[in-house]
Design a protein around this motif. Structure first.
Motif, PDB file in Angstrom:
ATOM      1  N   ARG A   1      22.408  42.083  35.081  1.00  0.00           N
ATOM      2  CA  ARG A   1      22.212  42.417  36.486  1.00  0.00           C
ATOM      3  C   ARG A   1      23.060  41.511  37.351  1.00  0.00           C
ATOM      4  O   ARG A   1      23.356  40.379  36.996  1.00  0.00           O
ATOM      5  N   LYS A   2      23.438  41.998  38.511  1.00  0.00           N
ATOM      6  CA  LYS A   2      24.210  41.197  39.447  1.00  0.00           C
ATOM      7  C   LYS A   2      23.317  40.091  40.011  1.00  0.00           C
ATOM      8  O   LYS A   2      22.199  40.336  40.408  1.00  0.00           O
ATOM      9  N   VAL A   3      23.872  38.877  40.054  1.00  0.00           N
ATOM     10  CA  VAL A   3      23.037  37.750  40.450  1.00  0.00           C
ATOM     11  C   VAL A   3      23.600  36.974  41.633  1.00  0.00           C
ATOM     12  O   VAL A   3      22.973  36.046  42.108  1.00  0.00           O
ATOM     13  N   SER A   4      24.786  37.263  42.119  1.00  0.00           N
ATOM     14  CA  SER A   4      25.333  36.481  43.220  1.00  0.00           C
ATOM     15  C   SER A   4      26.145  37.347  44.151  1.00  0.00           C
ATOM     16  O   SER A   4      27.118  37.953  43.744  1.00  0.00           O
ATOM     17  N   ALA A   5      25.713  37.432  45.396  1.00  0.00           N
ATOM     18  CA  ALA A   5      26.451  38.206  46.390  1.00  0.00           C
ATOM     19  C   ALA A   5      26.369  37.530  47.747  1.00  0.00           C
ATOM     20  O   ALA A   5      26.313  38.183  48.770  1.00  0.00           O
ATOM     21  N   GLY A   6      26.342  36.212  47.776  1.00  0.00           N
ATOM     22  CA  GLY A   6      26.276  35.497  49.027  1.00  0.00           C
ATOM     23  C   GLY A   6      24.878  35.344  49.585  1.00  0.00           C
ATOM     24  O   GLY A   6      24.730  34.966  50.745  1.00  0.00           O
ATOM     25  N   HIS A   7      23.858  35.595  48.798  1.00  0.00           N
ATOM     26  CA  HIS A   7      22.478  35.513  49.293  1.00  0.00           C
ATOM     27  C   HIS A   7      21.779  34.220  48.886  1.00  0.00           C
ATOM     28  O   HIS A   7      20.633  33.999  49.263  1.00  0.00           O
ATOM     29  N   LEU A   8      22.450  33.372  48.110  1.00  0.00           N
ATOM     30  CA  LEU A   8      21.852  32.130  47.643  1.00  0.00           C
ATOM     31  C   LEU A   8      22.352  30.955  48.475  1.00  0.00           C
ATOM     32  O   LEU A   8      23.513  30.914  48.886  1.00  0.00           O
ATOM     33  N   LEU A   9      21.472  30.003  48.704  1.00  0.00           N
ATOM     34  CA  LEU A   9      21.795  28.806  49.465  1.00  0.00           C
ATOM     35  C   LEU A   9      21.387  27.583  48.644  1.00  0.00           C
ATOM     36  O   LEU A   9      20.263  27.520  48.147  1.00  0.00           O
ATOM     37  N   ALA A  10      22.307  26.632  48.496  1.00  0.00           N
ATOM     38  CA  ALA A  10      22.020  25.393  47.771  1.00  0.00           C
ATOM     39  C   ALA A  10      21.868  24.251  48.768  1.00  0.00           C
ATOM     40  O   ALA A  10      22.558  24.208  49.788  1.00  0.00           O
ATOM     41  N   SER A  11      20.970  23.323  48.460  1.00  0.00           N
ATOM     42  CA  SER A  11      20.740  22.169  49.329  1.00  0.00           C
ATOM     43  C   SER A  11      20.586  20.918  48.472  1.00  0.00           C
ATOM     44  O   SER A  11      19.982  20.955  47.398  1.00  0.00           O
ATOM     45  N   ALA A  12      21.159  19.800  48.957  1.00  0.00           N
ATOM     46  CA  ALA A  12      21.094  18.521  48.253  1.00  0.00           C
ATOM     47  C   ALA A  12      20.259  17.551  49.072  1.00  0.00           C
ATOM     48  O   ALA A  12      20.471  17.403  50.274  1.00  0.00           O
ATOM     49  N   GLY A  13      19.310  16.879  48.415  1.00  0.00           N
ATOM     50  CA  GLY A  13      18.363  16.044  49.140  1.00  0.00           C
ATOM     51  C   GLY A  13      18.292  14.609  48.658  1.00  0.00           C
ATOM     52  O   GLY A  13      18.710  14.283  47.538  1.00  0.00           O
ATOM     53  N   MET A  14      17.732  13.786  49.500  1.00  0.00           N
ATOM     54  CA  MET A  14      17.495  12.389  49.152  1.00  0.00           C
ATOM     55  C   MET A  14      16.333  12.234  48.174  1.00  0.00           C
ATOM     56  O   MET A  14      16.077  11.133  47.678  1.00  0.00           O
ATOM     57  N   ASP A  15      15.619  13.323  47.883  1.00  0.00           N
ATOM     58  CA  ASP A  15      14.502  13.285  46.929  1.00  0.00           C
ATOM     59  C   ASP A  15      14.948  13.523  45.492  1.00  0.00           C
ATOM     60  O   ASP A  15      14.140  13.899  44.638  1.00  0.00           O
TER      61      ASP A  15
END
Length: 468
Positions: free
Chosen positions: A179-193
């Motif tokens: 199945r297609k899994v990436s079309a610009g709908h995912l957001l990654a975030s990097a944290g101090m935790d």
């Protein structure tokens, strides 16, 4: 020993043949033969020697079972206590009557990562309007309106978020589900935790797709690969790690001798990335071999930010010069091939710049200054500062506040120490609009790569707000 094994196997075959013969001639015979039931008339035809031999063969088989061959493939599964001690998550069994088993332990680094959350990363459960916009993928152009309303609020980090990055608009296939899994709908975030979160922003169910805990210290930067569903993250544990988001595995670990502050892929070669750290080292890595291909030396302070030009031939670096008092090294323009600075006297004011960004279409770049303004420079030698125009109105005040251009390059958005997002007109530096995103400092903003009127922002308190 070989003769004994041969005899045991022969007796096992004789017993099996006898059982088959009995089952074929006596359809009503029970599954387990009661050898004490000698009065059963159905068993009268069995001779006395055979009735005597059957219990003997049974005892011999129980005492010396035939050797069992292991099927080809990976080693047998670990027991659950052993798997838990190794940090390997159990795999649920398809049979509800059987206990869960653990996957075989491997020395490959790809088995070291275990996502805490495992939501969906596909776009099959998105809002209809968002799915339509992603499929249409309009060409970048002038925005007809600004992001006005809050679309999604994402919470999961327990400490400050350093940056956010949208997945590219390319499409990949999951080799298991196809199945297609990436079309610009995912957001990654990097944290101090110490975590990297992957958000399925508009999913109707669980918006938390992955919570990755492969770093042992604060994560300062995270970037999506340009052509594959991979994440590159760098942190204060002196490592850069490449993660396959679909499989949830660490593909490679790049060890450094410094805390990693910033990373960036080369836009002309997705297998090359640049890293900058606390000791001032700038290194160009090749993810295919995991080695440093180039290193840029200039006795710099901590690298605060880097950005490549559109063709990947040059990059700019921003450095913390507060300890050395050498303000001419604050911003340096580098030649990638020759590994030399093209200019180191770009910005001579006594402020550090936590963010630098190339314009997506024009020969210019901007630098976010701790003097509470954004300066603009020419991207052609001698890289002059525009002394007659700057973007003012927002605040920095020591926070690592970042800025970003819209898809068309006509607007420039910036975070602010007051928790608002400020939108400026690039040509005139005029403030167009500001919207309140958080109560505390807004540290990063990122325009969506497909939908021009969508922007993501993150805060010093660990929240993410997406506006449309």
């Amino acid at each position: 020993m070989k003769v004994k094994k041969a005899i045991v196997c022969l007796l096992w075959l004789v017993a099996a043949a006898a059982s088959l013969a009995i089952a074929a001639s006596l359809p009503n015979t029970p599954a387990v033969l009661d050898r004490g039931n000698t009065q059963n008339p159905d068993c009268r035809w069995i001779s006395s020697p055979l009735r005597t031999a059957l219990p003997l063969m049974t005892r011999m088989l129980l005492a010396h079972p035939p050797p069992r061959r292991l099927p080809p493939g990976p080693p047998p599964s670990l027991h659950l206590p052993e798997a838990a001690a190794c940090g390997i998550s159990p795999i649920p069994s398809s049979n509800p009557l059987l206990p869960a088993t653990a996957p075989a332990q491997r020395s490959d680094t790809r088995w070291h990562l275990h996502p805490v959350a495992d939501g969906s990363i596909t776009y099959t459960n998105l809002r209809a309007d968002i799915l339509h916009s992603l499929r249409c993928q309009p060409k970048p152009g002038p925005s007809t309106s600004f992001p006005l309303k809050l679309s999604v609020c994402l919470k999961g980090h327990t400490k400050a978020i350093n940056c956010v990055d949208w997945s590219p608009s390319h499409v990949s296939l999951n080799r298991h589900s196809q199945r297609k899994v990436s079309a610009g709908h995912l957001l990654a975030s990097a944290g101090m935790d110490h975590t990297v979160h992957v958000w399925n922003v508009w999913d109707k169910g669980n918006t938390t797709a992955r919570v990755l805990k492969h770093h042992t210290a604060a994560v300062k930067d995270v970037r999506w690969s340009l052509h594959r569903p991979f994440l590159l993250s760098g942190g204060l544990d002196c490592s850069v790690q490449l993660v396959d988001v679909v499989e949830g595995k660490v593909m490679k670990v790049f060890k450094e001798d410094q805390a990693v502050e910033v990373i960036k892929f080369n836009p002309s070669n997705p297998d090359i990335f640049l890293s900058g750290g606390s000791k001032g080292s700038l290194r160009l890595w090749d993810i295919r071999c995991g080695l440093v291909t180039k290193e840029f030396h200039r006795n710099l302070g901590t690298i605060l930010d880097i950005d490549f030009s559109a063709d990947g031939r040059q990059f700019i670096s921003s450095t913390d010069t507060t300890r050395s008092n050498i303000s001419e090294n604050t911003i340096i323009v580098w030649d990638v091939m020759r590994q030399v600075p093209l200019s180191n006297q770009v910005y001579t004011e006594a402020f550090t710049c936590p963010c630098v960004r190339y314009h997506p279409r024009e020969a210019s770049f901007v630098a976010q200054s701790n003097g509470n303004y954004i300066a603009i420079f020419s991207a052609r030698p001698p890289f002059k500062l525009n002394k007659y125009m700057r973007f003012e109105g927002h605040g920095v005040w020591g926070f690592p506040v970042k800025c970003n251009f819209s898809l068309s390059g006509r607007e420039l958005a910036s975070g602010s120490s007051d928790g608002c997002i400020y939108f400026y007109d690039y040509k005139s530096a005029r403030l167009l609009r500001k919207i309140e995103a958080f109560k505390e400092a807004c540290t990063d903003v990122a325009y969506h790569p497909v939908m021009p009127n969508v922007i993501a922002s993150c805060s010093w308190t660990g929240e993410i707000s997406v506006f449309e």
